[in-house]
Design a protein around this motif. Structure first.
Motif, PDB file in Angstrom:
ATOM      1  N   ALA A 263      -7.149   2.015   6.671  1.00  0.00           N
ATOM      2  CA  ALA A 263      -6.986   3.464   6.694  1.00  0.00           C
ATOM      3  C   ALA A 263      -6.207   3.913   7.926  1.00  0.00           C
ATOM      4  O   ALA A 263      -6.205   3.237   8.963  1.00  0.00           O
ATOM      5  CB  ALA A 263      -8.371   4.128   6.681  1.00  0.00           C
ATOM      6  N   ALA A 264      -5.510   5.047   7.796  1.00  0.00           N
ATOM      7  CA  ALA A 264      -4.814   5.619   8.948  1.00  0.00           C
ATOM      8  C   ALA A 264      -5.828   5.874  10.053  1.00  0.00           C
ATOM      9  O   ALA A 264      -6.877   6.472   9.816  1.00  0.00           O
ATOM     10  CB  ALA A 264      -4.128   6.919   8.535  1.00  0.00           C
ATOM     11  N   ASP A 265      -5.505   5.368  11.237  1.00  0.00           N
ATOM     12  CA  ASP A 265      -6.433   5.469  12.371  1.00  0.00           C
ATOM     13  C   ASP A 265      -7.793   4.855  12.026  1.00  0.00           C
ATOM     14  O   ASP A 265      -8.841   5.279  12.539  1.00  0.00           O
ATOM     15  CB  ASP A 265      -6.626   6.930  12.809  1.00  0.00           C
TER      16      ASP A 265
ATOM     17  N   GLY B  39      -1.055  -1.566  13.218  1.00  0.00           N
ATOM     18  CA  GLY B  39      -1.522  -1.802  11.863  1.00  0.00           C
ATOM     19  C   GLY B  39      -0.722  -2.875  11.145  1.00  0.00           C
ATOM     20  O   GLY B  39      -0.066  -3.718  11.768  1.00  0.00           O
TER      21      GLY B  39
ATOM     22  N   GLU C   3      -7.053  -1.056   1.799  1.00  0.00           N
ATOM     23  CA  GLU C   3      -6.022  -0.645   2.737  1.00  0.00           C
ATOM     24  C   GLU C   3      -6.654  -0.343   4.092  1.00  0.00           C
ATOM     25  O   GLU C   3      -7.782   0.157   4.168  1.00  0.00           O
ATOM     26  CB  GLU C   3      -5.316   0.625   2.247  1.00  0.00           C
TER      27      GLU C   3
ATOM     28  N   SER D  73      -4.627  -2.716  16.427  1.00  0.00           N
ATOM     29  CA  SER D  73      -5.189  -1.398  16.118  1.00  0.00           C
ATOM     30  C   SER D  73      -4.141  -0.304  16.268  1.00  0.00           C
ATOM     31  O   SER D  73      -4.227   0.731  15.595  1.00  0.00           O
ATOM     32  CB  SER D  73      -6.382  -1.112  17.030  1.00  0.00           C
ATOM     33  N   GLU D  74      -3.150  -0.523  17.118  1.00  0.00           N
ATOM     34  CA  GLU D  74      -2.124   0.497  17.319  1.00  0.00           C
ATOM     35  C   GLU D  74      -1.084   0.490  16.203  1.00  0.00           C
ATOM     36  O   GLU D  74      -0.721   1.546  15.670  1.00  0.00           O
ATOM     37  CB  GLU D  74      -1.408   0.287  18.655  1.00  0.00           C
TER      38      GLU D  74
ATOM     39  N   THR E 203     -11.704   0.593   6.012  1.00  0.00           N
ATOM     40  CA  THR E 203     -10.701   0.340   4.985  1.00  0.00           C
ATOM     41  C   THR E 203     -11.076   1.111   3.728  1.00  0.00           C
ATOM     42  O   THR E 203     -12.254   1.433   3.509  1.00  0.00           O
ATOM     43  CB  THR E 203     -10.597  -1.167   4.661  1.00  0.00           C
TER      44      THR E 203
ATOM     45  N   TRP F 152       0.825  -1.218   0.000  1.00  0.00           N
ATOM     46  CA  TRP F 152       0.000   0.000   0.000  1.00  0.00           C
ATOM     47  C   TRP F 152       0.856   1.264   0.000  1.00  0.00           C
ATOM     48  O   TRP F 152       0.431   2.308  -0.505  1.00  0.00           O
ATOM     49  CB  TRP F 152      -0.913   0.018   1.233  1.00  0.00           C
ATOM     50  N   ASP F 153       2.058   1.187   0.580  1.00  0.00           N
ATOM     51  CA  ASP F 153       2.910   2.391   0.639  1.00  0.00           C
ATOM     52  C   ASP F 153       3.711   2.590  -0.642  1.00  0.00           C
ATOM     53  O   ASP F 153       4.535   3.515  -0.721  1.00  0.00           O
ATOM     54  CB  ASP F 153       3.853   2.317   1.844  1.00  0.00           C
TER      55      ASP F 153
END
Length: 545
Positions: free
Chosen positions: A212-214, A202, A210, A199-200, A224, A119-120
């Motif tokens: 999602a951020a947070d 990822g 993906e 959750s912290e 996502t 994803w990055d």
């Protein structure tokens, strides 16, 4: 690979009163008219229209982690691609790997696509695949058994990985189509450490959606978003939001009123609601899931095959399917279902072996005689453990209890809390006083060896649920020969030879195969609706009709 349910995995509704001699109406609504058999659909037609957001319920509840090594929840397949791709019909096609084949009996070579990115944006390398597969060589991985014969994993080129084995393994290739073949970023994993998948911290994968951020709000939802650079085509759903509604009645109301767009593994107890007026429709797919019960101890009447055969002969399978599954299942001759081998190259061998097994039928006279001739003291009740609050299991226990009574056996039902029920699968002391355990299990990838190995083989060879101490040298030899065979037909013939012996011993008394049930809003299409959803990105083609 195999999954057995140490806890209740189905959405559960209010318990229904049950009598063995009185089936639930087949229309679920009291009309008494038999329903037509459901049409089994492996996947809905691919979507053609983009959708901004879809809300989906995960009926099993919020996962503890999204790390494929530690969990098998239905969110992971949309996030993390496997090396090979499991198709809705349970066939295996190339995925991130363009090929994955045996170079010789103990050397397996994986060739990778050169255009897949995480994803990055970083490219997938052979080192990432080595990292991902190596994690499964730890006994802590839920996929460890698939890697038990592996002696080494190494990058043999920029886009090539070579796996070496102590002996041939006919099960390994298909295992790569499951989450044991999931590919993750080695660099991201090193940074996340033990928090990977939480959750912290990822995770970093290649899948069509993906995290999602947070995006993970513990206790609430997981959000996502579509991966715009997905190698197999970006999804049409921009945001896929997961919520966690497990109660069957609550979920049925939310789905039929359109508050939630869809759910997988919905309860058969809600069939009438799903097939009535509502915002969507019930989708019925083929599955490898089945309900069964088996012995929990090497001592007592339940460890005697004649007692298990007697119980099997006392249970009406068609009535079981009507009552427990609301007609949404099928009679199954043994614990290995037909769907798991239908796309294998030696399917004809497996099918001939399956068809040769006796179909389960009711014969109370023979069952009673088996009990009388067993030599067992049946003056004390046999204790059957089921998870508390699980309608399907509660009904299952009542059916077994009623059937047993007809042949001179007494069944005492022990409804156990989820933690206690789960503990039985890994702690012998938690099974003290328990004679029989009812379970639901399913196979996530093609192949026939995984499920029976758990119950028929010695513990040191993988029989982790062989609690009755079953030991048959011929079964063990045939099962081991099937795993180490170098051609598929020999593997199939060896398995069929083992099955011919172990099936009548009923280490698990199979009650029924259960169909895969999904509910989808009428405006949506495109999901995988077979049991392949556990291993494939079932929402890749989700979107508007």
């Amino acid at each position: 690979m195999t999954r057995i349910a140490p806890t209740a995995v189905l959405a559960l509704g209010a318990a229904a009163a049950l009598a063995l001699t009185a089936c639930a109406p087949r229309d679920g609504g009291g009309g008494g008219e038999a329903l037509a058999p459901p049409e089994l659909v492996t996947a809905l037609p691919a979507a053609t229209t983009p959708v901004d957001e879809v809300t989906w319920s995960i009926v099993e509840g919020e996962p503890a982690t999204l790390d494929p090594v530690s969990s098998a929840n239905l969110i992971i397949p949309n996030l993390c691609d496997n090396l090979l791709s499991l198709q809705p019909d349970f066939s295996v096609e190339p995925g991130i790997a363009t090929s994955a084949e045996w170079a010789d009996p103990t050397t397996f070579v994986i060739e990778l696509r050169d255009d897949v990115t995480f994803w990055d944006g970083s490219p997938v390398t052979a080192e990432d695949v080595v990292y991902s597969l190596e994690r499964n060589r730890s006994p802590e991985s839920q996929w460890f058994s698939a890697f038990a014969l592996v002696t080494g994993i190494a990058a043999s080129g920029p886009h090539e990985v070579t796996v070496t084995f102590s002996a041939p393994d006919s099960t390994f290739r298909d295992a790569l189509a499951g989450q044991g073949g999931a590919v993750m970023s080695a660099a991201f994993g090193a940074g996340a450490g033990d928090g990977l998948g939480t959750s912290e911290a990822g995770l970093m994968c290649t899948g069509p959606y993906e995290l999602a951020a947070d995006g993970w709000t513990p206790g609430s939802e997981i959000v996502t978003t579509a991966n715009p650079d997905y190698w197999n085509g970006a999804p049409l759903v921009d945001t896929l939001r997961y919520v966690f509604v497990s109660d069957a009645s609550t979920l049925a109301t939310a789905l039929t009123e359109g508050e939630i767009d869809g759910a997988l593994n919905v309860s058969p107890s809600s069939r009438a609601a799903f097939e009535g007026e509502g915002a969507g429709r019930l989708v019925v797919g083929p599955s490898t899931a089945s309900y069964s019960f088996g012995p929990a101890s090497a001592e007592g009447p339940a460890a005697n095959p004649d007692i298990r055969r007697a119980l099997s002969l006392a249970i009406d399978r068609e009535q079981y399917i009507d009552t427990v599954l609301n007609g949404l299942g099928e009679v199954q001759r043994t614990i290995v279902p037909e769907f798991t081998f239908q796309e294998l190259s030696a399917a004809d061998v497996y099918q001939e072996g399956y068809d040769a097994l006796a179909a389960p039928g009711v014969d109370l006279d023979t069952a009673t005689q088996l009990v009388e001739d067993s030599g067992e003291d049946v003056s004390e009740p046999l204790v059957l453990a089921v998870p508390a609050g699980a309608t399907e299991f509660k009904n299952t226990a009542q059916i077994v209890q009623s059937a047993a009574k007809q042949i001179g056996l007494t069944i005492e039902i022990d409804e156990m809390q989820a933690s206690d029920f789960g503990a039985m699968f890994y702690d012998a002391s938690a099974r003290e006083g328990i004679d029989l355990v009812a379970t639901q299990g399913y196979l996530e990838t093609p192949g026939v060896l995984g499920y029976p190995s758990l119950f028929m083989l010695p513990e040191e060879l993988g029989g982790v649920f062989n609690w009755s101490g079953y030991a048959n040298a011929d079964v063990t030899a045939h099962m081991q020969a099937a795993r180490t065979a170098t051609d598929e037909r020999t593997a199939a013939q060896e398995f069929v030879a083992a099955q011919e012996i172990f099936a009548p011993d009923m280490l698990q008394v199979t009650l029924a195969g259960a169909y895969q049930l999904s509910y989808v809003n009428d405006g949506l299409t495109g999901i995988t609706s077979s049991v392949a959803m556990y291993s494939s990105p079932w929402a890749l083609h989700l979107g508007g009709e």
